[in-house]
Every structure is written in C-alpha cells, then in structure tokens.
Design an enzyme around this catalytic site. Sequence first.
Site, PDB file in Angstrom:
ATOM      1  N   CYS A  72      26.345 -17.513 -19.175  1.00 25.77           N
ATOM      2  CA  CYS A  72      26.666 -18.929 -19.355  1.00 25.77           C
ATOM      3  C   CYS A  72      26.238 -19.761 -18.142  1.00 25.77           C
ATOM      4  O   CYS A  72      26.753 -19.569 -17.037  1.00 25.77           O
ATOM      5  CB  CYS A  72      28.164 -19.090 -19.585  1.00 25.77           C
ATOM      6  SG  CYS A  72      28.700 -20.815 -19.677  1.00 25.77           S
TER       7      CYS A  72
ATOM      8  N   LYS B 152      37.750 -12.531 -28.578  1.00 28.37           N
ATOM      9  CA  LYS B 152      38.553 -13.319 -27.642  1.00 28.37           C
ATOM     10  C   LYS B 152      39.998 -12.833 -27.626  1.00 28.37           C
ATOM     11  O   LYS B 152      40.641 -12.744 -28.677  1.00 28.37           O
ATOM     12  CB  LYS B 152      38.500 -14.797 -28.014  1.00 28.37           C
ATOM     13  CG  LYS B 152      37.106 -15.384 -27.913  1.00 28.37           C
ATOM     14  CD  LYS B 152      37.055 -16.827 -28.380  1.00 28.37           C
ATOM     15  CE  LYS B 152      35.625 -17.356 -28.331  1.00 28.37           C
ATOM     16  NZ  LYS B 152      35.512 -18.748 -28.830  1.00 28.37           N
TER      17      LYS B 152
END
Length: 263
Positions: free
Chosen positions: A71, A98
Amino acid sequence: MAVLLRTTTCATATTTGSSSTLLATTFRRGRRLLPARVSPARRAFAARASAEPLEVCAKASITVPDRLGDCPFTQRVLLTIEEKNLPYALKLVDLANKPDWLLKINPEGKVPIVKLEDKWVADSDVITQVLEEKYPQPSLATPPEKASVGSKIFSTFIGFLKSKDTSDGTEQALLSELTSFDSHLKDNGPFINGEAISAADLSLAPKLYHMEIALGHYKNWSVPDSLANVKAYMKIVFSMDSFVNTRALPQDVIAGWRPKVMG
C-alpha cells in the site's frame, strides 16, 4: 497477524548509548561540573526515542510471511514516522481475511490506521497532518504553493496501466505530468521544496515506486531518459534509509496491481 517493532535508525542511536552522552555528559567549567547544554531539538529527539512506539496497522505482504504489503498510502505514513525519528510497532493485517479487532477500531476495515493518544486515526492525509502537528520537529511541512506538485502523476499512471488502447492518450497524459514535474525539479530541486525533503515528497515517492515497478512489468515501460530530473529524483528518494525500510517487495506491487490490469 504479525507485530513487528521498529525503531528508526536515529532513534535507535539515542537509546543505545548516545542518549547518555546527550543527556548526562558534563563539562568542567572552572572548578564546577555543569550539565552539558542540550538544544531543545535534541532534547525532544531523545524524548521521542524513549517514548512508547506508535501502533500502526498496515497491509501484510501476500507473497512473503511477516513482511509489509504494497500500500503506497501506508508507506507514506511510515515514511513520515521514520523521517520524524519516531519508534513504531507494525501490526500486519491480512486484508483478504480482516480480523474482528480491525473492524472494531475501523469499521471500513481500511489501512493504514495509527493509534495516537489512545485514538485510532485513519486516512493517510489525516494521519500525516496529525503527526506534523504533534511532532513538529523535524518539520516536513510543504509550502501551500508547492503542496500539489506532482499530485496528478498517480492518477495518470493508473489510467495508462489500465489502458488496453495504445492510442487513447493515457501514456501521453502521464508523460505530460512527468514533464511538468521534471521542469519543477529543474528549477526547484532536488526535492519538491528545494534542498529539504517534505511531506509532498513522502506522498509522491511511494506512488512513483509503484509506477516504476507496475509499468515496467505490465507494459515494459520506464521513465524516458529525457526526463533526467525525474529519474534523478527517483534514484535519490528510493535510496533513502526511510524508504528502503518501508518499501514493498516488487512482487507484492506486481500482484497488487494485477486485478486492475486484468479487470
């Protein structure tokens, strides 16, 4: 979830010997022993080095266990933390699965998020602004008139990367933005704000890294040699210790962009 504790190079130095020199050295003046005079900036530096590490939740690598993922917005935050010599603890998150604790502190399940004064803060724009306000030295502020320099490069890179039509103008759009950036660097470099690195560089550098790797892999494309200032800029920022410490693995960058290329 992997938790990796990191201290910046400078912060490590202050906790492994130099802090005793910094804070406890005495000088003989006449017949008295007096504490060494320490500048406010160095005193603040030593205080940061001994502070509790900032907790940073970041995307985990999808190719190598216990490595930082791809990222560019997370790298921007980590670059800011590193350049401000702050210790931090990385919590690496598998974004394909997640965990519940992540969704509790950030229902959107996005990273990066950083814990500041017992509050989790999301969004790299907000995080870096708060870090600048809370830890003003060394300053990374970019003058407003230069804050948007290079800001369109990322979107034009994505447009070119996704394009399947060689005549649709997306390559030229990217080249136009890079040419404009090259001209700015020629007149103002080596960094966006001159001699000192600033927040604008820390935002742009990870995006240029992704551009170089993704376009090199998927389109066999690289920044033209005619844009010598851009190429020199990339070489400088990519070689900084803070960048090397926080960059994604090339294979993660390639894998991360694959859905946009194939979609």
